[in-house]
Design a protein around this motif. Structure first.
Motif, short mmCIF file in Angstrom:
data_model
loop_
_atom_site.label_atom_id
_atom_site.label_comp_id
_atom_site.label_asym_id
_atom_site.label_seq_id
_atom_site.Cartn_x
_atom_site.Cartn_y
_atom_site.Cartn_z
N GLY A 126 -28.59 11.74 27.24
CA GLY A 126 -28.86 10.32 27.11
C GLY A 126 -28.33 9.72 25.83
N GLY A 127 -28.10 10.53 24.82
CA GLY A 127 -27.56 10.04 23.55
C GLY A 127 -26.06 10.19 23.42
N PHE A 128 -25.40 10.62 24.48
CA PHE A 128 -23.96 10.84 24.42
C PHE A 128 -23.20 9.51 24.42
CE2 PHE A 128 -23.07 15.39 26.12
CZ PHE A 128 -23.91 15.91 25.14
N SER A 129 -22.07 9.50 23.73
CA SER A 129 -21.13 8.39 23.82
C SER A 129 -20.43 8.45 25.18
CB SER A 129 -20.09 8.47 22.71
OG SER A 129 -19.27 9.63 22.91
N LEU A 130 -19.71 7.40 25.53
CA LEU A 130 -18.98 7.38 26.80
C LEU A 130 -17.97 8.52 26.85
CD1 LEU A 130 -18.20 6.05 29.48
CD2 LEU A 130 -16.70 4.50 28.20
N GLY A 131 -17.27 8.75 25.74
CA GLY A 131 -16.27 9.81 25.72
C GLY A 131 -16.87 11.19 25.88
N MET A 132 -18.02 11.45 25.22
CA MET A 132 -18.66 12.76 25.35
C MET A 132 -19.21 12.94 26.76
SD MET A 132 -17.91 14.04 22.56
CE MET A 132 -18.75 15.62 22.71
N GLY A 133 -19.67 11.86 27.37
CA GLY A 133 -20.11 11.94 28.75
C GLY A 133 -18.98 12.31 29.69
N GLN A 134 -17.79 11.77 29.41
CA GLN A 134 -16.62 12.12 30.21
C GLN A 134 -16.27 13.60 30.06
OE1 GLN A 134 -16.47 9.38 32.32
NE2 GLN A 134 -14.27 9.70 32.24
N ARG A 135 -16.37 14.11 28.84
CA ARG A 135 -16.08 15.52 28.62
C ARG A 135 -17.07 16.40 29.38
NH1 ARG A 135 -12.72 16.98 24.18
NH2 ARG A 135 -11.84 15.17 23.13
N LEU A 136 -18.34 15.98 29.41
CA LEU A 136 -19.33 16.74 30.16
C LEU A 136 -19.03 16.71 31.65
CD1 LEU A 136 -21.93 18.36 30.37
CD2 LEU A 136 -23.21 16.19 30.31
N GLY A 137 -18.60 15.54 32.15
CA GLY A 137 -18.23 15.44 33.55
C GLY A 137 -17.06 16.34 33.91
N ILE A 138 -16.10 16.44 33.01
CA ILE A 138 -14.96 17.32 33.25
C ILE A 138 -15.40 18.78 33.19
CG2 ILE A 138 -12.72 18.07 32.32
CD1 ILE A 138 -12.34 15.15 31.36
N LEU A 151 -10.56 13.92 39.93
CA LEU A 151 -11.04 13.29 38.70
C LEU A 151 -10.80 11.79 38.77
CD1 LEU A 151 -9.52 15.85 36.15
CD2 LEU A 151 -11.80 15.90 37.18
N ASP A 152 -11.88 11.03 38.69
CA ASP A 152 -11.80 9.57 38.75
C ASP A 152 -11.94 9.02 37.33
OD1 ASP A 152 -11.73 6.96 39.56
OD2 ASP A 152 -13.76 6.94 40.40
N GLU A 153 -10.89 8.38 36.83
CA GLU A 153 -10.86 7.78 35.48
C GLU A 153 -11.33 8.78 34.41
OE1 GLU A 153 -9.50 4.97 34.93
OE2 GLU A 153 -9.57 3.89 36.82
N PRO A 154 -10.74 9.96 34.33
CA PRO A 154 -11.25 10.97 33.39
C PRO A 154 -11.05 10.63 31.92
CG PRO A 154 -9.19 11.70 34.34
CD PRO A 154 -9.59 10.46 35.09
N VAL A 155 -10.10 9.74 31.59
CA VAL A 155 -9.86 9.42 30.18
C VAL A 155 -10.64 8.19 29.73
CG1 VAL A 155 -7.58 10.48 30.26
CG2 VAL A 155 -7.80 8.01 30.64
N ASN A 156 -11.47 7.65 30.60
CA ASN A 156 -12.26 6.46 30.25
C ASN A 156 -13.16 6.76 29.05
OD1 ASN A 156 -13.35 3.89 30.42
ND2 ASN A 156 -14.88 4.49 31.94
N GLY A 157 -12.99 6.03 27.96
CA GLY A 157 -13.83 6.21 26.79
C GLY A 157 -13.37 7.27 25.82
N LEU A 158 -12.30 7.99 26.14
CA LEU A 158 -11.83 9.04 25.25
C LEU A 158 -10.92 8.47 24.16
CD1 LEU A 158 -10.94 11.94 27.71
CD2 LEU A 158 -13.01 11.67 26.35
N PRO A 160 -7.61 8.93 21.43
CA PRO A 160 -6.25 9.41 21.72
C PRO A 160 -6.14 10.92 21.83
CG PRO A 160 -6.16 7.62 20.15
CD PRO A 160 -7.62 7.92 20.35
N GLU A 161 -6.88 11.65 21.00
CA GLU A 161 -6.84 13.12 21.09
C GLU A 161 -7.40 13.58 22.42
OE1 GLU A 161 -8.37 17.07 21.24
OE2 GLU A 161 -9.68 15.30 21.09
N GLY A 162 -8.48 12.94 22.87
CA GLY A 162 -9.08 13.30 24.14
C GLY A 162 -8.18 12.97 25.32
N VAL A 163 -7.51 11.83 25.23
CA VAL A 163 -6.58 11.43 26.30
C VAL A 163 -5.45 12.45 26.41
CG1 VAL A 163 -4.88 9.70 27.00
CG2 VAL A 163 -7.11 8.97 26.11
N GLN A 164 -4.91 12.85 25.28
CA GLN A 164 -3.83 13.84 25.28
C GLN A 164 -4.32 15.18 25.81
OE1 GLN A 164 -2.12 15.51 21.49
NE2 GLN A 164 -0.31 14.41 22.18
N TRP A 165 -5.55 15.54 25.48
CA TRP A 165 -6.13 16.79 25.96
C TRP A 165 -6.25 16.78 27.48
CZ3 TRP A 165 -11.23 16.94 28.10
CH2 TRP A 165 -11.61 18.23 28.52
#
Length: 310
Positions: A126-138, A151-158, A160-165
């Motif tokens: 519940g305290g995760f940011s949008l980007g960390m939530g996306q990482r958990l979903g992945i 994967l639906d919109e996997p880079v949403n909220g990530l 630049p490093e996360g997008v590249q990953w």
């Protein structure tokens, strides 16, 4: 592999998906594109059994999703990163999922490390940011080491490093022979990631081809010319099948002639050119051209919101 045949979904009188046929091949990243309301989410939900087709069928790795005895080991899915009990930690969420398929705890640790969640694994989701939530979903999608990823919109909220990953990860998974279906509204990222593209418009497939072929279909014979003699060059090149647009004081965009033709004619007339560049089409250009008549809601329509409401 994902195979859809005459896949259809009605919601009352509305047809969300209209007899679509497509195959998502292993060994490549397939982009799944379309305007809002095109039927992408409904299609992905039908692939994994969350919505039942009104007609037609879709199979994953040779069977309908519900017939797989261990679906997490067959298909990894990220449709809604927020679909997590907010009071659980990331670790406990993944461990609970793993227990349903007899997946060892060691695999939970593997996907936590792979997705960069080590520092927050024991914290409540519940305290995760949008980007960390996306990482958990992945991480959840990868948990069963599946042959197919959706994967639906996997880079949403990530960042630049996360997008590249995510870009590198999806390419690596495809290179391993897995099937990867990736939905996104980011055309620039899709152009860097996808090998093949399926485009939906108003519930129908309007394009199904390689990225290169889709971009080529939108390419126009357009040349950008910079010259201090725009008027003289425009007069020289003017003819029925040539379109000349004055972009700036010293810049013309010319359609209907090649770079060589323009350069040769300018040289013969002793008109100096400071730039002569063929304008390349992009995936975004191709997408906009494909979907220009498939958009339900347009920005800048003359109707006001009040008029639409009435």
């Amino acid at each position: 592999m994902i195979q859809a045949q005459s896949l259809t979904k009605h919601y009352g009188s509305k047809t969300a998906v209209d007899a679509v046929d497509f195959t998502v091949q292993p060994g490549k990243v397939t982009g799944f594109l379309g305007p809002n309301g095109a039927g992408k989410s409904t299609t992905m939900r039908m692939i994994v059994g969350l919505d039942r087709p009104s007609a037609g069928s879709v199979i994953v790795n040779g069977k309908p999703y519900h017939e797989h005895k261990a679906p997490l080991r067959e298909v990894g899915v990220l449709l809604d990163a927020k679909a997590v009990h907010t009071g659980r930690s990331a670790y406990n969420h993944l461990r609970a999922m793993a227990a349903t398929h007899s997946i060892p705890t060691s695999r939970v640790h593997e996907v936590i490390n792979l997705t960069g969640l080590e520092s927050v694994a024991r914290k409540r989701v519940g305290g995760f940011s949008l980007g960390m939530g996306q990482r958990l979903g992945i991480a959840a999608a990868l948990l069963g080491d599946p042959a197919t990823l959706i994967l639906d919109e996997p880079v949403n909220g990530l960042d630049p490093e996360g997008v590249q990953w995510v870009r590198k990860l999806t390419k690596q998974l495809a290179a391993e022979g897995r099937t990867v279906l990736l939905s996104s509204h980011l055309m620039s990222e899709m152009a860097l990631t996808a090998d093949h593209i399926i485009v939906l418009g108003r519930g129908r497939v309007i394009a199904d081809a390689s990225v290169a072929d889709i971009i080529a279909s939108a390419a126009q014979n357009t040349v950008r010319v910079r010259t201090p003699h725009t008027a003289a060059l425009a007069s020289l090149l003017a003819q029925a099948d040539v379109t000349i647009t004055n972009l700036e004081q010293d810049v013309l965009e010319i359609s209907g002639l090649t770079v060589n033709e323009i350069g040769d004619r300018a040289a013969a007339a002793q008109i100096s050119l400071h730039e002569l560049t063929a304008v390349s089409a992009s995936l975004e250009d191709a997408y906009m051209k494909l979907t220009q008549n498939e958009v339900e809601y347009r920005t800048g329509d003359t109707q006001t919101e009040a008029e639409v409401a009435r």
